[in-house]
Design an enzyme around this catalytic site. Structure first.
Site, mmCIF file in Angstrom:
data_model
loop_
_atom_site.group_PDB
_atom_site.id
_atom_site.type_symbol
_atom_site.label_atom_id
_atom_site.label_comp_id
_atom_site.label_asym_id
_atom_site.label_seq_id
_atom_site.Cartn_x
_atom_site.Cartn_y
_atom_site.Cartn_z
ATOM 1 C CE1 TYR A 1 -3.170 -2.937 0.462
ATOM 2 C CE2 TYR A 1 -3.657 -2.178 2.660
ATOM 3 C CZ TYR A 1 -3.877 -3.051 1.631
ATOM 4 O OH TYR A 1 -4.830 -4.030 1.775
ATOM 5 N N GLY B 1 -17.579 0.951 -1.499
ATOM 6 C CA GLY B 1 -18.391 2.172 -1.499
ATOM 7 C C GLY B 1 -19.699 2.022 -2.256
HETATM 8 N N1 LIG Z 1 -6.389 -8.398 1.156
HETATM 9 C C1 LIG Z 1 -6.710 -7.679 0.120
HETATM 10 O O1 LIG Z 1 -6.422 -8.026 -1.044
HETATM 11 C C2 LIG Z 1 -7.463 -6.386 0.355
HETATM 12 C C3 LIG Z 1 -8.082 -5.733 -0.732
HETATM 13 C C4 LIG Z 1 -8.800 -4.574 -0.471
HETATM 14 C C5 LIG Z 1 -8.870 -4.069 0.823
HETATM 15 N N2 LIG Z 1 -8.231 -4.703 1.854
HETATM 16 C C6 LIG Z 1 -8.286 -4.184 3.257
HETATM 17 O O2 LIG Z 1 -9.639 -3.919 3.599
HETATM 18 C C7 LIG Z 1 -9.812 -2.551 3.915
HETATM 19 C C8 LIG Z 1 -11.175 -2.097 3.482
HETATM 20 O O3 LIG Z 1 -11.364 -2.335 2.088
HETATM 21 P P1 LIG Z 1 -12.248 -1.368 1.224
HETATM 22 O O4 LIG Z 1 -11.699 0.022 1.281
HETATM 23 O O5 LIG Z 1 -12.450 -1.993 -0.117
HETATM 24 O O6 LIG Z 1 -13.611 -1.419 2.099
HETATM 25 P P2 LIG Z 1 -15.078 -0.904 1.835
HETATM 26 O O7 LIG Z 1 -15.612 -0.567 3.174
HETATM 27 O O8 LIG Z 1 -15.842 -1.870 1.026
HETATM 28 O O9 LIG Z 1 -14.927 0.405 0.959
HETATM 29 C C9 LIG Z 1 -14.403 1.570 1.486
HETATM 30 C C10 LIG Z 1 -14.909 2.715 0.627
HETATM 31 O O10 LIG Z 1 -16.290 2.883 0.854
HETATM 32 C C11 LIG Z 1 -16.613 4.252 0.940
HETATM 33 N N3 LIG Z 1 -17.092 4.498 2.288
HETATM 34 C C12 LIG Z 1 -16.653 3.941 3.460
HETATM 35 N N4 LIG Z 1 -17.373 4.383 4.482
HETATM 36 C C13 LIG Z 1 -18.266 5.250 3.980
HETATM 37 C C14 LIG Z 1 -19.283 6.053 4.548
HETATM 38 N N5 LIG Z 1 -19.517 6.013 5.848
HETATM 39 N N6 LIG Z 1 -20.015 6.823 3.718
HETATM 40 C C15 LIG Z 1 -19.817 6.863 2.408
HETATM 41 N N7 LIG Z 1 -18.841 6.114 1.800
HETATM 42 C C16 LIG Z 1 -18.088 5.334 2.586
HETATM 43 C C17 LIG Z 1 -15.346 5.028 0.612
HETATM 44 O O11 LIG Z 1 -15.387 5.165 -0.800
HETATM 45 P P3 LIG Z 1 -14.719 6.354 -1.613
HETATM 46 O O12 LIG Z 1 -13.248 6.089 -1.526
HETATM 47 O O13 LIG Z 1 -15.255 6.181 -2.971
HETATM 48 O O14 LIG Z 1 -15.125 7.608 -0.906
HETATM 49 C C18 LIG Z 1 -14.256 4.031 0.988
HETATM 50 O O15 LIG Z 1 -13.074 4.194 0.250
HETATM 51 C C19 LIG Z 1 -8.625 -1.839 3.257
HETATM 52 O O16 LIG Z 1 -8.321 -0.611 3.857
HETATM 53 C C20 LIG Z 1 -7.540 -2.856 3.441
HETATM 54 O O17 LIG Z 1 -6.995 -2.791 4.753
HETATM 55 C C21 LIG Z 1 -7.553 -5.862 1.629
#
Ligand SMILES: NC(=O)c1ccc[n+]([C@@H]2O[C@H](COP(=O)([O-])OP(=O)(O)OC[C@H]3O[C@@H](n4cnc5c(N)ncnc54)[C@H](OP(=O)(O)O)[C@@H]3O)[C@@H](O)[C@H]2O)c1
Length: 327
Positions: free
Chosen positions: A53, A219
């Protein structure tokens, strides 16, 4: 906060984990510090990151996110309050060996992560995915040495096939190695099959901790997306469009919204509450671009779905009817 056991390990974590993938490109260092401060204040004691990251952004590079966390840990002197999870496997540089899961890279990767994170140990060290060019025996032997040395407490696996996980357990058992204690797959109400089809049975049989990522489908499970509306102005919207825009997913989206409206809570909170209610889930990993988003998402812990609401959500998102499976 009711803490939960991480699989069969002896540690307890909050039922929501803070993801850090946004730190260093979407969210600058100052706001990242505020998000981490607030998460700890709210009782969130486990943070997830990865060495790569945030390599994908023009304004970032692999290792930047870990460096931010490292400066925060040093500044706040909070290392012992935290269960810190990171990952290895991604491409860290142009060096052909600075990636993957070879013994050489395992040792190189942990040394670099510890330096960036400014810590002496990692609580959960996860393979980010499998490596077709390295035998799992070689990887497990190297990872086990880290556990023996005490620089890593537990091992985990992300983005791995169920059969590989089972094979890894046999190898760990045969050699007396530490085994993978957790899995980190993608999982949300619009992406269930990958976990619920075969992985589910492995999770149950081996008592694994399950810490899924993308619980809000990056999101998509927010009211910024709608069937007829324009794409939201975020770098993740094109990915969400490609992966999630389908008749079935819009029906799920609308049901989540209806239930959220009827309970006067946010869609994000219903989507997270649905995951947290699953008995095989330990804690979803949330992404938050601001303290406000973090607070909203952690607020999901207060949202209780009743049996009818869960039934409606389960039914509208059911995947079994669409596929031929043994279940
Ligand atoms: N192992 C892997 O391959 C892998 C892959 C992906 C993620 N991860 C881990 O999982 C974590 C979470 O993944 P993710 O970011 O994909 O999770 P997610 O919760 O599905 O998506 C997060 C996105 O949702 C939106 N969001 C979150 N809270 C919100 C709210 N209260 N209101 C409005 N929009 C909201 C934001 O989008 P916008 O950015 O569009 O504002 C944010 O970037 C990462 O930080 C990482 O640590 C691991």
């Amino acid at each position: 906060m009711e803490y939960v056991r991480l699989g069969t390990t002896g540690i307890k974590i909050a039922p929501i984990i803070l993801g850090t993938m946004q730190m260093g490109w979407r969210v600058e260092e100052e706001e990242s510090f505020k998000i981490m401060d607030r998460a700890l204040e709210l009782g969130i004691n486990c943070f997830d990151t990865a060495d790569v990251y945030s390599y994908w952004a023009d304004n970032s590079y692999p290792g930047k996110t870990e460096e931010i966390i490292g400066r925060w840990l040093k500044d706040r002197e909070t290392r012992t309050d935290l269960i810190l999870a990171t990952k290895l496997r991604g491409v860290m540089s142009d060096d052909i060996n600075d990636r993957g899961l070879s013994r050489r890279h395992v040792h190189q990767a942990i040394a670099a992560s510890l330096k960036r994170l400014q810590t002496d140990w990692v609580d959960l060290y996860q393979i980010h995915s499998f490596d077709d060019d390295t035998s799992i025996e070689e990887t497990l032997h190297a990872l086990n040495l880290l556990v023996d040395k005490g620089v890593v407490n537990y091992l985990g696996a992300s983005n791995i096939h169920p059969w590989m996980l089972v094979e890894s357990f046999w190898i760990s058992e045969k050699n007396g190695y530490a085994r993978f204690e957790t899995v980190q797959p993608p999982y949300s109400i619009v992406r269930r099959m990958l976990v619920e089809h075969q992985m589910y049975h492995v999770i149950k049989k081996y008592g694994l901790g399950v810490i899924p990522y993308s619980p809000l489908a990056g999101g998509f499970l927010t009211d910024r997306y709608s069937r007829d509306g324009a794409l939201p102005d975020t770098p993740r919207s094109e990915g969400a469009q490609k992966r999630y825009f389908s008749e079935k997913r819009w029906k799920i989206h609308e049901t989540v919204k209806e239930i959220a409206d009827s309970k006067e809570v946010k869609m994000t909170q219903v989507a997270l509450a649905w995951i947290i209610a699953k008995d095989f889930i330990t804690a979803p990993i949330i992404g938050a671009n601001s303290v406000e988003q973090l607070e909203e998402n952690v607020g999901a812990l207060e949202v209780k779905l009743d049996e009818d609401e869960i039934k409606r959500l389960d039914e509208v998102s059911d995947w079994v009817q669409d596929y031929e499976t043994l279940r």
